[in-house]
Design a protein around this motif. Structure first.
Motif, PDB file in Angstrom:
ATOM      1  N   PRO A 130       0.822  -1.221   0.000  1.00 24.83           N
ATOM      2  CA  PRO A 130       0.000   0.000   0.000  1.00 24.83           C
ATOM      3  C   PRO A 130       0.850   1.262   0.000  1.00 24.83           C
ATOM      4  N   GLN A 131       0.511   2.180  -0.894  1.00 21.02           N
ATOM      5  CA  GLN A 131       1.232   3.447  -1.010  1.00 21.02           C
ATOM      6  C   GLN A 131       0.243   4.600  -0.879  1.00 21.02           C
ATOM      7  N   LEU A 132       0.665   5.646  -0.164  1.00 10.09           N
ATOM      8  CA  LEU A 132      -0.192   6.817  -0.001  1.00 10.09           C
ATOM      9  C   LEU A 132      -0.478   7.483  -1.345  1.00 10.09           C
ATOM     10  N   VAL A 133      -1.752   7.769  -1.586  1.00  8.56           N
ATOM     11  CA  VAL A 133      -2.127   8.532  -2.780  1.00  8.56           C
ATOM     12  C   VAL A 133      -2.928   9.779  -2.407  1.00  8.56           C
ATOM     13  N   HIS A 134      -3.256   9.915  -1.098  1.00  6.80           N
ATOM     14  CA  HIS A 134      -3.935  11.141  -0.648  1.00  6.80           C
ATOM     15  C   HIS A 134      -3.679  11.333   0.840  1.00  6.80           C
ATOM     16  N   GLN A 135      -3.189  12.510   1.188  1.00  8.96           N
ATOM     17  CA  GLN A 135      -2.976  12.851   2.590  1.00  8.96           C
ATOM     18  C   GLN A 135      -2.800  14.350   2.720  1.00  8.96           C
ATOM     19  N   ASN A 136      -3.647  14.959   3.603  1.00  8.36           N
ATOM     20  CA  ASN A 136      -3.526  16.399   3.909  1.00  8.36           C
ATOM     21  C   ASN A 136      -3.454  17.272   2.657  1.00  8.36           C
ATOM     22  N   GLY A 137      -4.308  16.991   1.687  1.00  8.62           N
ATOM     23  CA  GLY A 137      -4.378  17.832   0.505  1.00  8.62           C
ATOM     24  C   GLY A 137      -3.440  17.437  -0.604  1.00  8.62           C
ATOM     25  N   SER A 138      -2.419  16.659  -0.298  1.00  9.66           N
ATOM     26  CA  SER A 138      -1.527  16.147  -1.337  1.00  9.66           C
ATOM     27  C   SER A 138      -2.140  14.870  -1.895  1.00  9.66           C
ATOM     28  N   SER A 139      -2.461  14.893  -3.194  1.00  9.16           N
ATOM     29  CA  SER A 139      -3.275  13.796  -3.698  1.00  9.16           C
ATOM     30  C   SER A 139      -2.968  13.466  -5.145  1.00  9.16           C
ATOM     31  N   LEU A 140      -3.056  12.161  -5.456  1.00  7.48           N
ATOM     32  CA  LEU A 140      -2.970  11.707  -6.837  1.00  7.48           C
ATOM     33  C   LEU A 140      -4.301  11.942  -7.557  1.00  7.48           C
ATOM     34  N   PHE A 141      -5.352  12.156  -6.770  1.00  6.53           N
ATOM     35  CA  PHE A 141      -6.682  12.434  -7.319  1.00  6.53           C
ATOM     36  C   PHE A 141      -6.862  13.922  -7.609  1.00  6.53           C
ATOM     37  N   GLU A 142      -7.544  14.231  -8.683  1.00  7.47           N
ATOM     38  CA  GLU A 142      -8.078  15.577  -8.822  1.00  7.47           C
ATOM     39  C   GLU A 142      -9.192  15.734  -7.798  1.00  7.47           C
ATOM     40  N   THR A 143      -9.344  16.931  -7.252  1.00  9.18           N
ATOM     41  CA  THR A 143     -10.334  17.152  -6.189  1.00  9.18           C
ATOM     42  C   THR A 143     -11.733  16.749  -6.632  1.00  9.18           C
ATOM     43  N   SER A 144     -12.123  17.139  -7.836  1.00 11.05           N
ATOM     44  CA  SER A 144     -13.471  16.823  -8.317  1.00 11.05           C
ATOM     45  C   SER A 144     -13.657  15.309  -8.469  1.00 11.05           C
ATOM     46  N   THR A 145     -12.604  14.611  -8.862  1.00 14.95           N
ATOM     47  CA  THR A 145     -12.683  13.159  -9.023  1.00 14.95           C
ATOM     48  C   THR A 145     -12.836  12.470  -7.679  1.00 14.95           C
ATOM     49  N   LEU A 146     -12.109  12.950  -6.683  1.00 14.90           N
ATOM     50  CA  LEU A 146     -12.205  12.357  -5.350  1.00 14.90           C
ATOM     51  C   LEU A 146     -13.581  12.622  -4.750  1.00 14.90           C
ATOM     52  N   VAL A 147     -14.112  13.810  -4.944  1.00 17.86           N
ATOM     53  CA  VAL A 147     -15.473  14.111  -4.474  1.00 17.86           C
ATOM     54  C   VAL A 147     -16.475  13.177  -5.136  1.00 17.86           C
ATOM     55  N   GLU A 148     -16.306  12.952  -6.440  1.00 23.03           N
ATOM     56  CA  GLU A 148     -17.193  12.033  -7.165  1.00 23.03           C
ATOM     57  C   GLU A 148     -17.076  10.611  -6.624  1.00 23.03           C
ATOM     58  N   LEU A 149     -15.851  10.167  -6.354  1.00 28.42           N
ATOM     59  CA  LEU A 149     -15.646   8.820  -5.820  1.00 28.42           C
ATOM     60  C   LEU A 149     -16.338   8.666  -4.470  1.00 28.42           C
ATOM     61  N   THR A 205     -15.025  19.604   4.287  1.00 30.99           N
ATOM     62  CA  THR A 205     -14.002  19.371   3.276  1.00 30.99           C
ATOM     63  C   THR A 205     -13.647  17.886   3.249  1.00 30.99           C
ATOM     64  N   ILE A 206     -12.971  17.471   2.197  1.00 27.50           N
ATOM     65  CA  ILE A 206     -12.526  16.081   2.100  1.00 27.50           C
ATOM     66  C   ILE A 206     -11.662  15.720   3.303  1.00 27.50           C
ATOM     67  N   ASN A 207     -10.777  16.641   3.711  1.00 27.74           N
ATOM     68  CA  ASN A 207      -9.872  16.352   4.820  1.00 27.74           C
ATOM     69  C   ASN A 207     -10.585  16.297   6.167  1.00 27.74           C
ATOM     70  N   ASP A 208     -11.836  16.794   6.235  1.00 27.82           N
ATOM     71  CA  ASP A 208     -12.619  16.668   7.460  1.00 27.82           C
ATOM     72  C   ASP A 208     -13.111  15.244   7.667  1.00 27.82           C
ATOM     73  N   ILE A 209     -13.274  14.502   6.583  1.00 23.27           N
ATOM     74  CA  ILE A 209     -13.857  13.163   6.706  1.00 23.27           C
ATOM     75  C   ILE A 209     -12.892  12.044   6.331  1.00 23.27           C
ATOM     76  N   VAL A 210     -11.850  12.360   5.547  1.00 24.34           N
ATOM     77  CA  VAL A 210     -10.888  11.348   5.111  1.00 24.34           C
ATOM     78  C   VAL A 210      -9.530  11.642   5.725  1.00 24.34           C
ATOM     79  N   SER A 211      -8.962  10.638   6.371  1.00 28.21           N
ATOM     80  CA  SER A 211      -7.635  10.791   6.960  1.00 28.21           C
ATOM     81  C   SER A 211      -6.544  10.578   5.921  1.00 28.21           C
ATOM     82  N   GLU A 212      -6.585   9.419   5.277  1.00 32.87           N
ATOM     83  CA  GLU A 212      -5.600   9.063   4.263  1.00 32.87           C
ATOM     84  C   GLU A 212      -6.246   8.123   3.261  1.00 32.87           C
TER      85      GLU A 212
END
Length: 328
Positions: free
Chosen positions: A138-157, A169-176
């Protein structure tokens, strides 16, 4: 053409009780049945389609097929099929077939399985069946705003698995968020137990999603939503206590798992995702031996531990609830 009569079982894995855990179909093929299948279905594609039809008839998340290698009673070929595809690794069906074999072979304490993921072993250990699986990566792809996802794509997911962030915000509900490219599983770590419970996949929306990243598009075929128990609020723990007869303070993390890409809306208790989650939570909690609670409607308990040699031990109980013959 005469029919083939195949011995078949339904086993509830990662539980001691019927009607909980994860049910798996188990087909144990004898030499005569293998010969009949080879004669009726001479090509590998025809055989695969035959196994898929049986898995579809069983209509469980996975059905496994196994047969002895040579004259040994402790070594088997093992394959796993969902109702739509063959998968390269499946924990609960491996536990299920091991439970049947150990019940038949009292003198055998360790089983060896030849699979698409290499050799797997299962051992008996004080009443627990322990599977030895290859570790994920497992490798980090999202943490504290640094993300491999575009914001709109992550919201859609998140919307497509019913984890919404309308007033947060995404960071209010998702840790990593981590991605295991070896097993093609996405691990979403959330901050509230209610997000684990309310997760609900929109299968068609997920299947049609464009993650706008070749790496993500190629390597997401399953999604886990999880969190550690020690980060739960007191309200969360009260809710959790109502779901299990276990002492919640003995459980390290809770999870759910979805894989519409493999024809599985929700896997009631998923073993293969533990090859990555065990590594993540062992590091996060600074603890080697871990207990995971799968918070599906059926619920289940897994005992997991990263072990030497790049492996993970995944343990649990299982109970056989049905046995019969399928005439095909």
């Amino acid at each position: 053409m005469s029919r083939i009569n195949i011995e078949i079982f339904t086993v509830d894995a990662f539980t001691k009780s019927p009607f909980s855990g994860n049910p798996a179909g188990v087909c144990i093929l004898e030499d005569s049945e293998i010969k009949s299948i080879d004669q009726r279905f001479p090509s590998e594609e025809e055989k695969d389609n035959f196994y898929k039809l049986i898995a579809r008839e069983m209509n469980l998340s996975e059905t496994c097929f196994l047969w002895r290698v040579g004259s040994s009673f402790d070594r088997y070929k093992l394959r796993w099929f969902t109702p739509t595809v063959e998968v390269s690794l499946c924990g609960h069906a491996t536990l299920a077939c091991s439970n049947i074999l150990f019940g038949r072979l009292e003198s055998v304490d360790k089983l060896f399985f030849e699979t698409k993921s290499g050799e797997l072993t299962v051992e008996k250990d004080n009443g627990i069946l322990k599977m030895n699986f290859p570790q994920g990566d497992p490798q980090l792809v999202h943490q504290n705003g640094s993300s491999l996802f575009e914001t709109s794509t992550l919201v859609e997911l998140l919307k497509n698995i019913n984890i919404t962030c309308e007033n947060e915000t995404i960071n209010d509900i998702v840790s990593e968020i981590l991605l295991c490219r070896k097993t093609r599983k996405l691990l979403i770590i959330v901050k509230d137990f209610h997000l684990v419970l309310c997760a609900e996949p929109n299968e068609q929306a997920l299947l049609s999603m464009d993650f706008k990243n070749d790496d993500l598009n190629a390597n997401i075929r399953g999604i886990s939503v999880s969190m550690s128990v020690n980060e739960m609020s007191e309200e969360n723990k009260k809710t959790f206590t109502k779901m299990t007869t276990s002492d919640v303070n003995e459980i390290d993390y809770v999870t759910r798992y979805f894989s519409p890409w493999n024809g599985i809306k929700e896997d009631p208790v998923n073993g293969s995702s533990q090859t990555s989650m065990a590594l993540y939570y062992s590091s996060k909690l600074n603890k080697k031996k871990l207990i995971c609670f799968q918070a599906s409607k059926r619920t289940g308990i897994l005992f997991v531990e990263p072990i030497e040699g790049g492996r993970v031990s995944i343990g649990g109980n299982a109970t056989t609830i049905m046995q019969g013959k399928m005439s095909v």
